[in-house]
Design an enzyme around this catalytic site. Structure first.
Site, mmCIF file in Angstrom:
data_model
loop_
_atom_site.group_PDB
_atom_site.id
_atom_site.type_symbol
_atom_site.label_atom_id
_atom_site.label_comp_id
_atom_site.label_asym_id
_atom_site.label_seq_id
_atom_site.Cartn_x
_atom_site.Cartn_y
_atom_site.Cartn_z
ATOM 1 N N SER A 33 6.326 98.739 -19.827
ATOM 2 C CA SER A 33 5.245 99.463 -20.488
ATOM 3 C C SER A 33 5.747 99.969 -21.834
ATOM 4 O O SER A 33 6.917 100.325 -21.975
ATOM 5 C CB SER A 33 4.779 100.642 -19.636
ATOM 6 O OG SER A 33 3.760 101.371 -20.301
ATOM 7 N N LYS A 87 -7.749 93.586 -10.890
ATOM 8 C CA LYS A 87 -9.083 93.060 -11.207
ATOM 9 C C LYS A 87 -9.518 93.520 -12.596
ATOM 10 O O LYS A 87 -9.129 94.601 -13.046
ATOM 11 C CB LYS A 87 -10.099 93.464 -10.141
ATOM 12 C CG LYS A 87 -10.383 94.976 -10.071
ATOM 13 C CD LYS A 87 -11.452 95.420 -11.044
ATOM 14 C CE LYS A 87 -11.611 96.885 -11.101
ATOM 15 N NZ LYS A 87 -12.553 97.339 -12.147
#
Length: 308
Positions: A33, A87
């Site tokens: 990240s 998703k």
């Protein structure tokens, strides 16, 4: 098994990290990240560096926004890693199909997760509907974008899906519980004049037996959040509330059977462990196909600008 988590934002910290920590199958070995990290876990800011330096980590879970996700997934698969996708699995159907082909060629597992399908009463609703004739089904999915996606500007940009970011959760349940396939016939998309993505949408579907099937999504909901699916059949009425957490049949609240795992994300990670162990993949794109059809067929209506 050791796993790397890529994209340490709200969904990763709220759901993925606790699910991995509680799992008997997984050990969170590294994160990637630019801004976030997890205490006590090796962190990287560059994904290529992770792939090069930690060849021992064979599984990668991607929690990035949809648009950059393909490049990360493709790089992981090319490096022989198994990949788990938050998703929606990508920004377009074409890139998802490309990932499927790549995973097959590399003989690695690819898992497109739909966390709402793992809600406690979804399987029970599917079983109840299996032998009944559907007459009408209506989805109402209304929530406050400020509460659930604070400061996430990417969701309003092309590829971010707008209100379909939560709406696709409803469509993932719909495509799981219905015994018959449906297709979109009509849509209206309400787009704020200062945004690219819709803030609300209404959808109509064709059902092979002629049932009325529709959905309303809205990101401007104040007060109680609404995640409901109501189905009328020849032998009773089913209601799913709270995103599939509760089920009511003909006015009577139903009880869950007591799943071995509590929570949607723990069940996703258990499924990923099964796929890696068996060498299989699970990539159902039907919820995303309905969203793509909505953008293709939808009539766009400009509405008031939206500001957080």
């Amino acid at each position: 098994m050791e796993i790397a988590l890529v994209g340490i934002g709200k969904i990763a910290l709220d759901q993925h990290v606790p699910a991995i920590a509680a799992s008997p199958d997984w050990d969170l070995a590294a994160t990637v990240s630019r801004k976030g990290s997890v205490d006590g876990v090796e962190s990287f800011t560059d994904f290529a560096e992770l792939l090069e330096r930690r060849s021992d980590i064979r599984v990668v879970s991607l929690c990035l926004p949809p648009v950059p996700r393909f490049d990360y997934a493709a790089a992981a698969i090319a490096a022989g890693r198994h990949v788990m996708l938050e998703k929606p699995p990508g920004a377009s159907l074409s890139e998802c199909h490309r990932l499927i082909d790549m995973a097959q060629a590399q003989r690695v597992s690819l898992y497109a997760t739909w966390h709402s399908r793992e809600a406690p009463m979804v399987a029970a609703a599917k079983a109840w509907l299996a032998d009944k004739t559907l007459r009408r089904l209506q989805i109402t999915w209304k929530e406050d974008v400020r509460r659930w996606h604070p400061g996430q500007d990417w969701i309003w940009e092309p590829g971010g899906l707008g209100v379909f970011d939560p709406g696709i959760n409803a469509l993932s349940i719909l495509t799981e519980i219905l015994p018959d396939a449906i297709h979109l016939t009509d849509a209206t998309l309400e787009v704020p004049e200062n945004k690219q993505g819709p803030i609300a949408a209404s959808l109509r579907f064709a059902h092979p037996a002629g049932a009325e099937v529709g959905a309303v999504f809205d990101w401007r909901q104040d007060g109680d959040q609404i995640w409901t699916i109501e189905a009328e059949t020849d032998r009773g009425r089913l209601e799913l509330h709270d995103g599939g957490a509760r089920m009511v049949i003909d006015g009577i609240e139903q009880s869950a059977d007591g799943p071995a795992l509590a929570g949607e994300y723990p069940r996703l990670y258990a499924r990923m462990a099964q796929l890696v162990a068996s060498g299989g993949s699970d990539v159902d794109l039907s919820p995303m196909r309905h969203v793509a059809d909505a953008f293709l067929l939808g009539r766009r209506e400009t509405v008031a600008p939206f500001h957080e």
